[in-house]
Design a protein around this motif. Structure first.
Motif, PDB file in Angstrom:
ATOM      1  N   ASP A   1       1.025  -1.609  -0.020  1.00 23.71           N
ATOM      2  CA  ASP A   1       0.121  -0.198  -0.185  1.00 23.71           C
ATOM      3  C   ASP A   1       0.492   1.681  -0.152  1.00 23.71           C
ATOM      4  O   ASP A   1       0.251   2.181  -0.951  1.00 23.71           O
ATOM      5  N   ASP A   2       1.889   1.395   1.002  1.00 25.98           N
ATOM      6  CA  ASP A   2       2.997   2.485   0.609  1.00 25.98           C
ATOM      7  C   ASP A   2       3.110   2.715  -0.825  1.00 25.98           C
ATOM      8  O   ASP A   2       3.926   4.066  -0.717  1.00 25.98           O
ATOM      9  N   ASN A   3       4.074   1.578  -1.350  1.00 25.89           N
ATOM     10  CA  ASN A   3       4.540   1.793  -2.262  1.00 25.89           C
ATOM     11  C   ASN A   3       3.507   1.536  -3.834  1.00 25.89           C
ATOM     12  O   ASN A   3       3.637   1.987  -4.950  1.00 25.89           O
ATOM     13  N   LEU A   4       2.084   1.575  -3.766  1.00 29.64           N
ATOM     14  CA  LEU A   4       1.665   0.744  -5.289  1.00 29.64           C
ATOM     15  C   LEU A   4       0.393   1.486  -4.532  1.00 29.64           C
ATOM     16  O   LEU A   4      -0.548   1.322  -5.831  1.00 29.64           O
ATOM     17  N   LYS A   5      -0.793   2.190  -3.764  1.00 31.11           N
ATOM     18  CA  LYS A   5      -1.770   2.613  -4.161  1.00 31.11           C
ATOM     19  C   LYS A   5      -1.841   3.789  -4.864  1.00 31.11           C
ATOM     20  O   LYS A   5      -3.394   3.867  -5.579  1.00 31.11           O
ATOM     21  N   ALA A   6      -1.143   4.461  -5.679  1.00 32.96           N
ATOM     22  CA  ALA A   6      -1.494   4.713  -6.651  1.00 32.96           C
ATOM     23  C   ALA A   6      -1.981   4.572  -8.365  1.00 32.96           C
ATOM     24  O   ALA A   6      -2.058   5.053  -8.937  1.00 32.96           O
ATOM     25  N   PHE A   7      -1.360   3.232  -7.998  1.00 33.22           N
ATOM     26  CA  PHE A   7      -1.542   2.371  -9.474  1.00 33.22           C
ATOM     27  C   PHE A   7      -2.383   1.632  -9.245  1.00 33.22           C
ATOM     28  O   PHE A   7      -2.977   1.256  -7.992  1.00 33.22           O
ATOM     29  N   GLU A   8      -3.795   1.794 -10.141  1.00 31.23           N
ATOM     30  CA  GLU A   8      -4.714   1.402 -10.018  1.00 31.23           C
ATOM     31  C   GLU A   8      -4.840   0.054 -10.558  1.00 31.23           C
ATOM     32  O   GLU A   8      -5.818  -1.265  -9.964  1.00 31.23           O
ATOM     33  N   ARG A   9      -3.782  -0.848 -11.776  1.00 28.28           N
ATOM     34  CA  ARG A   9      -3.705  -2.036 -12.053  1.00 28.28           C
ATOM     35  C   ARG A   9      -3.446  -2.658 -10.978  1.00 28.28           C
ATOM     36  O   ARG A   9      -3.538  -4.067 -10.584  1.00 28.28           O
ATOM     37  N   TYR A  10      -2.665  -1.987 -10.144  1.00 30.09           N
ATOM     38  CA  TYR A  10      -2.348  -2.553  -8.837  1.00 30.09           C
ATOM     39  C   TYR A  10      -3.512  -3.353  -7.729  1.00 30.09           C
ATOM     40  O   TYR A  10      -3.691  -4.313  -7.965  1.00 30.09           O
ATOM     41  N   ARG A  11      -4.604  -2.366  -7.515  1.00 34.44           N
ATOM     42  CA  ARG A  11      -5.633  -2.703  -7.310  1.00 34.44           C
ATOM     43  C   ARG A  11      -6.869  -3.815  -7.847  1.00 34.44           C
ATOM     44  O   ARG A  11      -7.003  -4.369  -6.890  1.00 34.44           O
ATOM     45  N   ILE A  12      -6.548  -3.736  -9.537  1.00 32.11           N
ATOM     46  CA  ILE A  12      -7.273  -4.126  -9.859  1.00 32.11           C
ATOM     47  C   ILE A  12      -6.475  -6.236  -9.862  1.00 32.11           C
ATOM     48  O   ILE A  12      -7.323  -6.956  -9.885  1.00 32.11           O
ATOM     49  N   PHE A  13      -4.953  -6.090 -10.134  1.00 33.74           N
ATOM     50  CA  PHE A  13      -4.714  -7.436  -9.888  1.00 33.74           C
ATOM     51  C   PHE A  13      -5.182  -8.251  -8.974  1.00 33.74           C
ATOM     52  O   PHE A  13      -5.177  -9.106  -7.959  1.00 33.74           O
ATOM     53  N   TYR A  14      -4.671  -6.800  -7.208  1.00 30.89           N
ATOM     54  CA  TYR A  14      -4.956  -7.855  -6.013  1.00 30.89           C
ATOM     55  C   TYR A  14      -6.694  -8.391  -6.104  1.00 30.89           C
ATOM     56  O   TYR A  14      -6.705  -9.393  -4.810  1.00 30.89           O
ATOM     57  N   THR A  15      -7.123  -7.823  -6.467  1.00 29.02           N
ATOM     58  CA  THR A  15      -9.114  -7.849  -6.379  1.00 29.02           C
ATOM     59  C   THR A  15      -9.131  -9.055  -7.080  1.00 29.02           C
ATOM     60  O   THR A  15     -10.374  -9.758  -6.164  1.00 29.02           O
ATOM     61  N   MET A  16      -9.212  -8.933  -8.056  1.00 29.41           N
ATOM     62  CA  MET A  16      -9.041 -10.486  -9.407  1.00 29.41           C
ATOM     63  C   MET A  16      -8.688 -11.663  -8.430  1.00 29.41           C
ATOM     64  O   MET A  16      -8.324 -12.543  -8.161  1.00 29.41           O
TER      65      MET A  16
END
Length: 163
Positions: free
Chosen positions: A51-66
């Protein structure tokens, strides 16, 4: 298989040049489309680091949610036996975050995907120095960990699952 994926793989896959690295993005896309699980810890320290390093990346949230929706998040302890902690500290592998990721791998399927020179991986010149290679050898030979860079992980783990 349960894999620990270092934050730097996500950052290099999701960021723009000059830090972007195709191998990291390709590995993550294949990983998310595959069968392996992402390892995080019970104390949520890895997720905090993400979260500290990736919260700005929408694709990270999409990948993690998947991964979450398909039940492919695996929780574990990060405790490393004291004999290994002592030796890792002697080898100057003492960053708290690195030891958390290492402990998560140690307590699951013993696989880390990273491009961090501290593990003796990546393209930086310092990853090839004797001190970093000693860490890599110790982890592989004494802790029985498999340390992969993104292209190795894609080739040996992700593409191997389709063979």
């Amino acid at each position: 298989m349960r894999l620990v994926i270092d934050t730097n793989i996500w950052v290099k896959a999701l960021t723009d040049l000059p830090h972007y690295k195709y191998d990291c993005e390709s590995f993550l896309i294949h990983f998310v489309d595959g069968i392996h699980s992402l390892v995080v810890d019970y104390k949520w320290e890895i997720l905090k680091e993400y979260d500290d390093n990736l919260k700005a990346f929408e694709r990270y949230r999409i990948f993690y949610t998947m991964l979450e929706k398909t039940g492919r998040i695996s929780f574990t302890d990060t405790t490393i036996p004291s004999k290994h902690i002592k030796k890792l500290n002697e080898l100057h592998f003492h960053e708290k975050e690195d030891q958390i990721f290492t402990g998560a791998a140690y307590n699951t399927d013993k696989c880390i995907v990273t491009e961090d020179s501290d593990y003796g991986k990546g393209t930086e010149e310092k990853s090839k120095i004797d001190e970093k290679q000693a860490v890599l050898r110790y982890m592989q030979e004494e802790m029985n960990l498999k340390i992969y860079d993104a292209s190795e992980a894609k080739r040996e783990l992700v593409e191997g699952e389709r063979a």
